[in-house]
Structures are given as C-alpha cells and as structure tokens.
Design a protein around this motif. Sequence first.
Motif, PDB file in Angstrom:
ATOM      1  N   HIS A   1     -23.932  61.402  17.639  1.00  0.00           N
ATOM      2  CA  HIS A   1     -24.958  62.329  17.163  1.00  0.00           C
ATOM      3  C   HIS A   1     -25.601  63.129  18.288  1.00  0.00           C
ATOM      4  O   HIS A   1     -26.432  64.009  18.029  1.00  0.00           O
ATOM      5  N   LEU A   2     -25.199  62.843  19.527  1.00  0.00           N
ATOM      6  CA  LEU A   2     -25.611  63.714  20.625  1.00  0.00           C
ATOM      7  C   LEU A   2     -24.974  65.084  20.464  1.00  0.00           C
ATOM      8  O   LEU A   2     -25.466  66.084  20.988  1.00  0.00           O
ATOM      9  N   ILE A   3     -23.875  65.136  19.719  1.00  0.00           N
ATOM     10  CA  ILE A   3     -23.185  66.403  19.462  1.00  0.00           C
ATOM     11  C   ILE A   3     -23.924  67.140  18.347  1.00  0.00           C
ATOM     12  O   ILE A   3     -23.465  67.228  17.208  1.00  0.00           O
ATOM     13  N   GLY A   4     -25.130  67.605  18.668  1.00  0.00           N
ATOM     14  CA  GLY A   4     -25.820  68.504  17.764  1.00  0.00           C
ATOM     15  C   GLY A   4     -26.767  67.908  16.754  1.00  0.00           C
ATOM     16  O   GLY A   4     -27.153  68.588  15.806  1.00  0.00           O
ATOM     17  N   GLN A   5     -27.199  66.639  16.905  1.00  0.00           N
ATOM     18  CA  GLN A   5     -28.105  66.037  15.927  1.00  0.00           C
ATOM     19  C   GLN A   5     -29.266  65.350  16.647  1.00  0.00           C
ATOM     20  O   GLN A   5     -29.305  64.127  16.766  1.00  0.00           O
ATOM     21  N   LEU A   6     -30.216  66.129  17.138  1.00  0.00           N
ATOM     22  CA  LEU A   6     -31.337  65.565  17.890  1.00  0.00           C
ATOM     23  C   LEU A   6     -32.134  64.573  17.057  1.00  0.00           C
ATOM     24  O   LEU A   6     -32.682  63.598  17.593  1.00  0.00           O
ATOM     25  N   ASN A   7     -32.202  64.793  15.738  1.00  0.00           N
ATOM     26  CA  ASN A   7     -32.960  63.878  14.887  1.00  0.00           C
ATOM     27  C   ASN A   7     -32.368  62.476  14.881  1.00  0.00           C
ATOM     28  O   ASN A   7     -33.099  61.480  14.769  1.00  0.00           O
ATOM     29  N   PHE A   8     -31.046  62.359  15.023  1.00  0.00           N
ATOM     30  CA  PHE A   8     -30.424  61.041  15.065  1.00  0.00           C
ATOM     31  C   PHE A   8     -30.133  60.576  16.487  1.00  0.00           C
ATOM     32  O   PHE A   8     -29.539  59.523  16.683  1.00  0.00           O
ATOM     33  N   VAL A   9     -30.554  61.348  17.461  1.00  0.00           N
ATOM     34  CA  VAL A   9     -30.661  60.853  18.834  1.00  0.00           C
ATOM     35  C   VAL A   9     -32.016  60.171  19.004  1.00  0.00           C
ATOM     36  O   VAL A   9     -32.146  59.166  19.703  1.00  0.00           O
ATOM     37  N   SER A  10     -33.016  60.701  18.306  1.00  0.00           N
ATOM     38  CA  SER A  10     -34.393  60.210  18.436  1.00  0.00           C
ATOM     39  C   SER A  10     -34.659  59.038  17.489  1.00  0.00           C
ATOM     40  O   SER A  10     -35.561  59.089  16.636  1.00  0.00           O
ATOM     41  N   ILE A  11     -33.903  57.958  17.672  1.00  0.00           N
ATOM     42  CA  ILE A  11     -34.038  56.785  16.801  1.00  0.00           C
ATOM     43  C   ILE A  11     -34.847  55.684  17.485  1.00  0.00           C
ATOM     44  O   ILE A  11     -34.840  54.536  17.041  1.00  0.00           O
ATOM     45  N   GLN A  12     -35.580  56.049  18.542  1.00  0.00           N
ATOM     46  CA  GLN A  12     -36.274  55.044  19.336  1.00  0.00           C
ATOM     47  C   GLN A  12     -37.415  54.360  18.590  1.00  0.00           C
ATOM     48  O   GLN A  12     -37.799  53.236  18.929  1.00  0.00           O
ATOM     49  N   TRP A  13     -37.959  55.000  17.555  1.00  0.00           N
ATOM     50  CA  TRP A  13     -39.079  54.392  16.820  1.00  0.00           C
ATOM     51  C   TRP A  13     -38.602  53.345  15.826  1.00  0.00           C
ATOM     52  O   TRP A  13     -39.393  52.523  15.377  1.00  0.00           O
ATOM     53  N   LEU A  14     -37.328  53.367  15.498  1.00  0.00           N
ATOM     54  CA  LEU A  14     -36.804  52.509  14.431  1.00  0.00           C
ATOM     55  C   LEU A  14     -36.956  51.010  14.729  1.00  0.00           C
ATOM     56  O   LEU A  14     -37.529  50.278  13.913  1.00  0.00           O
ATOM     57  N   PRO A  15     -36.478  50.505  15.869  1.00  0.00           N
ATOM     58  CA  PRO A  15     -36.620  49.058  16.103  1.00  0.00           C
ATOM     59  C   PRO A  15     -38.068  48.616  16.268  1.00  0.00           C
ATOM     60  O   PRO A  15     -38.398  47.464  15.951  1.00  0.00           O
ATOM     61  N   PHE A  16     -38.933  49.526  16.728  1.00  0.00           N
ATOM     62  CA  PHE A  16     -40.340  49.149  16.884  1.00  0.00           C
ATOM     63  C   PHE A  16     -41.000  48.933  15.519  1.00  0.00           C
ATOM     64  O   PHE A  16     -41.852  48.061  15.368  1.00  0.00           O
ATOM     65  N   TYR A  17     -40.613  49.734  14.534  1.00  0.00           N
ATOM     66  CA  TYR A  17     -41.139  49.499  13.191  1.00  0.00           C
ATOM     67  C   TYR A  17     -40.731  48.124  12.693  1.00  0.00           C
ATOM     68  O   TYR A  17     -41.556  47.355  12.177  1.00  0.00           O
ATOM     69  N   VAL A  18     -39.452  47.797  12.831  1.00  0.00           N
ATOM     70  CA  VAL A  18     -38.962  46.501  12.345  1.00  0.00           C
ATOM     71  C   VAL A  18     -39.671  45.372  13.076  1.00  0.00           C
ATOM     72  O   VAL A  18     -40.061  44.362  12.470  1.00  0.00           O
ATOM     73  N   LEU A  19     -39.879  45.523  14.376  1.00  0.00           N
ATOM     74  CA  LEU A  19     -40.556  44.491  15.175  1.00  0.00           C
ATOM     75  C   LEU A  19     -41.958  44.215  14.654  1.00  0.00           C
ATOM     76  O   LEU A  19     -42.321  43.059  14.389  1.00  0.00           O
ATOM     77  N   PHE A  20     -42.744  45.259  14.489  1.00  0.00           N
ATOM     78  CA  PHE A  20     -44.139  45.046  14.080  1.00  0.00           C
ATOM     79  C   PHE A  20     -44.252  44.691  12.602  1.00  0.00           C
ATOM     80  O   PHE A  20     -45.186  43.995  12.203  1.00  0.00           O
ATOM     81  N   LEU A  21     -43.283  45.124  11.797  1.00  0.00           N
ATOM     82  CA  LEU A  21     -43.288  44.696  10.404  1.00  0.00           C
ATOM     83  C   LEU A  21     -43.055  43.193  10.316  1.00  0.00           C
ATOM     84  O   LEU A  21     -43.765  42.485   9.586  1.00  0.00           O
TER      85      LEU A  21
END
Length: 586
Positions: free
Chosen positions: A145-165
Amino acid sequence: MAYWPHLLVLALYTLLTGYYLAPLLANFWQYVPFGGDSWIFYWDLWWAKKSLLDLHTNPFYTTYVNFPGGASLNYHTLAFLDGLLAIPLQLLGMSLAGAFNSLVLFGYIFSAYGAFCLADYLVENKAAAFVAGLIFGFSPFHFAHLIGQLNFVSIQWLPFYVLFLLKALNPLPSDTPRKVWLNSGLASLFLALNALTEWTLAAFLVMLSGLYIVYRLWSGRREWRTLARGPVLRLVVVLAFFALLTSPVLLPMLNEARTNKSIKYDPQESVYYSADLLSFVTPYELHPVLGKYSLPLAEKFTGNTTERTTYLGVIALLLAATGSWFYRRRGAGFWTLSAISFALLALGPQLQVGGRVVFTVFKLSIPLPYAFLYQLPFFSIMRTPARFALIAVLAVAILAAYGLKTLLEGLAGWLSRRTGKAQVGRRAGWGLVALISLFVAAEFAPYVTTAYPNVPPIYGPIRQDPDATKAVLELPLRPASHFYIAQVAYQKPMIGGYLARQVANPLVDEVPALKTLALRSEVPTGEAAQLQAANIRYVVVNWWMLSDAEKLSMQAALQQVFGRPPDDQEMEPDNSKLRISLFIVK
C-alpha cells in the motif's frame, strides 16, 4: 516501567524503516512514493491546509474540484488526519513532499512499535513482541500500500486502539476506576484517530471488538452476567465516546449514505478486489528476489498489485501455528479466531483459488460470508474486501509472538538442563530472535519507487495569475490523478477532478462549448465566450492522453470553440508531436 527496551525497539524499527525506504530518503524533500493514487493523497495533504488556513471552509467539501458546484469529500479517500498532521510540518518550512514522506516514515515506525506494545502486553515477552512488530509493521500488505495508498500506510493507530481496549475490558485487580476510565478514553481516542485517517480501519476495529465480546461470552458462558456488566458495558462506553468525538464528521457521512445512492460501488468491484486463497501464501510479487517466482501466480489473481498482496509470510505462519496450538487456552484462541475470520472476509463474496472461481465439472462457485455482509447497511460502500487481511496480519503477528515465546521458553529450559547454566539459554534465545528477525526482514523486503511531482512549464501563466476565482479545464475531461499535481501548483479550481466516488458535473451539459471540448457532442458547437461566462479562463489539452481518433475529434472541437492556434504549447523532445497545449480564454 523500564523505558530503555522501548527506546531500543524504536531505534531498531527506525533503522529498518530507513533501510527499507532508502530510495525515499535519498530525495526526501522532493520525491514521494509513487503508484496508484499517490497524487490524490498528495492533493489531500494540500487541500487540508488550503481549506482550513487559507479558505476557512469545510475540508470535507470542495469547489476546487468539479467547479463550480463542487463535491463532497465525505466518502473520498481524504486521509484527513494525515492532512492535519501535515499542516504544522508545512508551517515549519517542510515541502509538501517532505510532509508526505514524514507521515510515511511515522506510519511504518509506529505501526511496528504499536504492535510491539500490544504483543508485549499480551505475551509478556519483549523479544517475541519485537518480532510481532516486525511482522505487522513491515508486512507485504503494508508495503504494497506504499504504492499510492497513504491511508493504508498510516495504520499506526490500529494496534494502540486494540491495546487500550483490552486494558479497558480486562482491568487488573490493582487498576483503579480512574485508570479503567482512562484506558477506555484512550481506546475511544485511538479509534477516532483510525477513523479520521480511514473509516474502513474504524469499521474493521469495531468488528474486531464485537468479535472479542462474542468470544468472551462464548468462552465464559457460565459468567455471562458478569461479562455483560463488565466488558460489554465498557465497550458500549468506548463506542459511545468514539461516536461523540467523531460526530462532526460521522453524522454528515451517515446522512449522505442515507440520501446518496451513488456512493455505493458496483458489486462486481468487490469480486475484483477480493483476495485469492493462494495470495496468503504467495510472496510479494515485487519482492527483489522472490518476486520473479511469485509473479506468474500473482498475475492470475484479480485486483491490482496493491490490493492482491495479502502474503502473511512463511516464518510468521509457522510461528503463528505454534502459538495457536500451545497457547490455545491461554490467550491465543481469540487471535486464532480473528485471523481465520478476517482472512475469510478478505476472500470476498466467492472463493477464488489461483484465479479460478468455479470448481468441479458442474462449475460450482462457493459463496463466502462477505456475500452476506455486503447486504448489511454501509458495507456496500466498501469496495475492497481484500483489505480485511490487515486484521488477519495483526492476528498472525500476535500469534507469532505466542509461538516464539513457546520456542524461547523451550530452548532456554532445554539448554539450562543440559548445561546447568541459565545464561546459556538466554543467550541462545537472543540469537534465535536475531536470526528469525533477519529472516522476516529478508522475506518482507519491499519494492520502493518514487516520483517527482513535476509541473510542466506550460502551467506558468496559470500559476502567475492572481485571480483564484477563474477555473481551469483539463482535457480530456476524465478522471486523472496527475491533474492534481498541477492544481497544487496553480491553486485554482478545476472543472474535472478525480475522487474516490466520481460525480458528474452538470455544467458540462449546460455549456455547449464545454460539452464540445469534453467530446460529448456529436456536432461541435459553442464558442469561447461561453467558457468565459462559465468562469473558465484556461484550457489545457493533454494530447498524450488521447487516442488518434480522439485527437482528430479534439482538433475539430478546438477549431469550433477557439478558431485559432493555442497561446502556448509544449512539444516532445524531438518536436514531432504536440504534447500539451494551453488556450487562454479571452
């Protein structure tokens, strides 16, 4: 809490990111990752700053595209949070390309670090958690997804949500009510950050959260009343606070989904952008070594290179299988269920195996759960089932951490018994982690290509014009993301545009000259004065985008509307063929 392991892990992930993305770092301030929709996200970052700081308008609606009526950006891939984060970087003097690349680096480093934190919380082994971070943060899915999909490069918030949930739903006996509420609030915040980056991510996480509650209720059938008063209630609170945080964006989206049927995709697109069963075990087709072996098989899959890449990795799968078995009653059960469930959804509405969708002499197709999911509200808006694989990647990473912990404990115990020295087992364990990390890093090596957002000199008069109310007509009038590069430079509205949900511009049928130039009139009609009345000052003809037949039609249309040569033109290097022409409406 000892901070040095976290600092060390961050440093290692940063070094690996720098190594992988060396071609990007070489031209950090000028070039951006290239492919697919790169220029759409380049424009997104520009539009966030332009709308908020210059125009003081709603960033989720623009008249700079589809002028003059404009278009809603509620269901466009706006990556709004990335746009917000890019603003201070630009104000500090960064180029737009530099801000874009900073977000890319942040996405890889902190998605790996977030998975490390989550795995360390679950597995309680930092070495195993480090490998989990490698698997999630640097997965082929992520690099594809580095090939033109910045929204799916920016997945850094995903594991933090699962952690705090998980921390909120499973408080320790020592946790105070204040800490439980803090963890719940942080879970809501990180879910909101995911949503403002890409709403599909939030949808995935809500589904994962619901699956977790179902798993807990099923596995704790005898204490379901306690579970209902505890985890279930706290999840409701997390989702309610999330809805409150995102309500300024969420409510208009829900209203548009209710009233605008055109935002739904053709169901056949969901079939096309579904994962193939073999794609989970087919190495990344652009891998510098393995790619030449996997490409012939990958080309049988549907979808483009980005969306059909769901490779989970041989080492990751072996470790995950080990963890799933040995920790099946000690935490791994939910992650096994998640990996299977989301991989199944990624396969889309019908099973595809090596490009085949029908099986046996009866030519039977096999329907899958996504076919039923598509019938639910809002799921028809999602076009790409293959992206469900992201959660499967996270689940496999966590299971791999469980598996590696099993191996480390077994190795340490065996060596301690053989040698009578505990430190021998520990050292061997670190060696095993280093070896596995190197193999994973090699197996996941990406392909990185960059491009410079070049604006041809012919756009000079448009850039220099101080009147920002006059529009630009780019011909041919069809969606093309590279038009956005020029708009970022000249900063004036355009008649066309390229949106995730394309909308028709009624102005084209209302102005005869515009309809003629759009090649939608059988008989050329109209004159330049009609363009001027419609506030169109510049007409740019991209001849290189036209077929030979279209070139003849365009020449007739230009002759009808302008009746004169262009004001400026750019030629191919050998001056043999017209490439771009500029007409100024006078």
